[in-house]
Design a protein around this motif. Structure first.
Motif, PDB file in Angstrom:
ATOM      1  N   VAL A   1     -14.971 -43.078  33.135  1.00 40.51           N
ATOM      2  CA  VAL A   1     -14.745 -43.099  34.586  1.00 40.51           C
ATOM      3  C   VAL A   1     -16.002 -43.591  35.299  1.00 40.51           C
ATOM      4  O   VAL A   1     -15.921 -44.361  36.268  1.00 40.51           O
ATOM      5  N   GLU A   2     -17.153 -43.171  34.809  1.00 34.51           N
ATOM      6  CA  GLU A   2     -18.422 -43.596  35.410  1.00 34.51           C
ATOM      7  C   GLU A   2     -18.573 -45.119  35.337  1.00 34.51           C
ATOM      8  O   GLU A   2     -19.100 -45.747  36.261  1.00 34.51           O
ATOM      9  N   ASP A   3     -18.102 -45.724  34.253  1.00 34.46           N
ATOM     10  CA  ASP A   3     -18.170 -47.185  34.103  1.00 34.46           C
ATOM     11  C   ASP A   3     -17.385 -47.902  35.205  1.00 34.46           C
ATOM     12  O   ASP A   3     -17.656 -49.067  35.512  1.00 34.46           O
ATOM     13  N   LEU A   4     -16.385 -47.216  35.760  1.00 39.58           N
ATOM     14  CA  LEU A   4     -15.516 -47.823  36.783  1.00 39.58           C
ATOM     15  C   LEU A   4     -15.877 -47.381  38.199  1.00 39.58           C
ATOM     16  O   LEU A   4     -15.219 -47.771  39.163  1.00 39.58           O
ATOM     17  N   LYS A   5     -16.921 -46.598  38.314  1.00 41.90           N
ATOM     18  CA  LYS A   5     -17.226 -45.899  39.567  1.00 41.90           C
ATOM     19  C   LYS A   5     -17.433 -46.828  40.757  1.00 41.90           C
ATOM     20  O   LYS A   5     -17.015 -46.527  41.876  1.00 41.90           O
ATOM     21  N   TYR A   6     -18.100 -47.946  40.540  1.00 37.54           N
ATOM     22  CA  TYR A   6     -18.450 -48.813  41.667  1.00 37.54           C
ATOM     23  C   TYR A   6     -17.535 -50.026  41.797  1.00 37.54           C
ATOM     24  O   TYR A   6     -17.838 -50.963  42.526  1.00 37.54           O
ATOM     25  N   ARG A   7     -16.426 -50.006  41.099  1.00 39.82           N
ATOM     26  CA  ARG A   7     -15.491 -51.131  41.169  1.00 39.82           C
ATOM     27  C   ARG A   7     -14.480 -50.913  42.304  1.00 39.82           C
ATOM     28  O   ARG A   7     -13.997 -49.806  42.528  1.00 39.82           O
ATOM     29  N   ASP A   8     -14.173 -52.000  42.983  1.00 46.72           N
ATOM     30  CA  ASP A   8     -13.203 -51.977  44.078  1.00 46.72           C
ATOM     31  C   ASP A   8     -11.858 -51.450  43.568  1.00 46.72           C
ATOM     32  O   ASP A   8     -11.396 -51.823  42.485  1.00 46.72           O
ATOM     33  N   MET A   9     -11.226 -50.593  44.362  1.00 44.31           N
ATOM     34  CA  MET A   9      -9.978 -49.966  43.923  1.00 44.31           C
ATOM     35  C   MET A   9      -8.849 -50.981  43.758  1.00 44.31           C
ATOM     36  O   MET A   9      -8.026 -50.862  42.850  1.00 44.31           O
ATOM     37  N   VAL A  10      -8.776 -51.977  44.629  1.00 45.95           N
ATOM     38  CA  VAL A  10      -7.726 -52.989  44.489  1.00 45.95           C
ATOM     39  C   VAL A  10      -7.956 -53.795  43.210  1.00 45.95           C
ATOM     40  O   VAL A  10      -7.012 -54.106  42.476  1.00 45.95           O
ATOM     41  N   LEU A  11      -9.221 -54.105  42.928  1.00 48.19           N
ATOM     42  CA  LEU A  11      -9.549 -54.787  41.676  1.00 48.19           C
ATOM     43  C   LEU A  11      -9.079 -53.959  40.477  1.00 48.19           C
ATOM     44  O   LEU A  11      -8.482 -54.487  39.536  1.00 48.19           O
ATOM     45  N   LEU A  12      -9.336 -52.655  40.510  1.00 49.89           N
ATOM     46  CA  LEU A  12      -8.927 -51.791  39.401  1.00 49.89           C
ATOM     47  C   LEU A  12      -7.411 -51.766  39.234  1.00 49.89           C
ATOM     48  O   LEU A  12      -6.898 -51.780  38.110  1.00 49.89           O
ATOM     49  N   GLN A  13      -6.692 -51.738  40.343  1.00 48.76           N
ATOM     50  CA  GLN A  13      -5.227 -51.693  40.271  1.00 48.76           C
ATOM     51  C   GLN A  13      -4.671 -52.987  39.676  1.00 48.76           C
ATOM     52  O   GLN A  13      -3.768 -52.965  38.835  1.00 48.76           O
ATOM     53  N   LEU A  14      -5.225 -54.130  40.120  1.00 47.00           N
ATOM     54  CA  LEU A  14      -4.772 -55.418  39.585  1.00 47.00           C
ATOM     55  C   LEU A  14      -5.154 -55.557  38.114  1.00 47.00           C
ATOM     56  O   LEU A  14      -4.353 -56.025  37.294  1.00 47.00           O
ATOM     57  N   ALA A  15      -6.367 -55.139  37.788  1.00 42.70           N
ATOM     58  CA  ALA A  15      -6.836 -55.233  36.398  1.00 42.70           C
ATOM     59  C   ALA A  15      -5.993 -54.346  35.480  1.00 42.70           C
ATOM     60  O   ALA A  15      -5.658 -54.744  34.355  1.00 42.70           O
TER      61      ALA A  15
END
Length: 210
Positions: A110-124
């Protein structure tokens, strides 16, 4: 006949580590039994767990038993998660559970994803789940996409999902299109979808129209 007081009185509900629901006693005991590093008894363990936020407990009771190395007690594990946003953790748990190797403990994942944009995460996540072969760990997959703007990712994802054969991973597909303006790609996509999309890939179609 008047019922006995002991029969009419409501039975107290069993307390749960989930503050808003019920958790079977066997699950409590099973989690505590796995927690070999914890020094206290079951009552003390339950008291500590009840102090943590309910959504965190819900996620952690799924991931913690699957950890290849439970280097943290369950209450400590909950503490590692409690400051992360719930939507971010929900995306992370969906992908971490599918990783062929639990190469990172879930809190670090989760820490690895902490600073990633939420929309980017959803699309990814949508693209990663649709890959024929998920041979790239999700946090690294996200990093492959992080420098591409969101409108371009949304556009590319719609077309990539239409490709009958996922001949390229989604990040590679995005790379194939990166030197073309979106204003050029959009009308070409309409033409491609109405014609030869079954016989040629969209990036190849674009290259043929240069």
């Amino acid at each position: 006949m008047t019922p006995l007081a002991s029969e009419s009185a409501p039975r107290p509900r069993r307390q749960s580590i989930l503050l808003g629901g019920t958790m079977p006693a066997f699950e409590l005991h099973s989690l505590h039994a796995l927690d070999s590093g914890y020094g206290g008894d079951l009552d003390q363990w339950m008291a500590e767990v009840r102090q943590r936020p309910e959504p965190v407990v819900t996620i952690a009771r799924t991931t913690w038993p699957l950890e290849e190395n439970r280097y943290r007690t369950f209450p400590q594990y909950l503490d590692d998660l409690k400051y992360h946003e719930l939507p971010r953790m929900e995306i992370a748990v969906a992908t971490w559970l599918l990783e062929s190797s639990k190469y990172r403990p879930f809190p670090q994942y989760v820490e690895d994803l902490k600073y990633r944009d939420m929309v980017l995460l959803q699309l990814a996540r949508e693209a990663w789940l649709a890959e024929d072969s998920r041979n790239r760990q999700f946090p690294l997959y996200v990093d492959d996409l992080k420098y591409t703007d969101i409108p371009r990712l949304m556009f590319a994802l719609e077309l990539w999902k239409l490709e009958r054969s996922k001949y390229r991973t989604f990040p590679q597909y995005v790379e194939d299109l990166k030197y073309h303006d979106l204003s050029t790609l959009m009308p070409l996509s309409t033409e491609w979808k109405s014609g030869p999309c079954a016989s040629t890939t969209f990036p190849s179609f674009v290259d043929s129209r240069r």
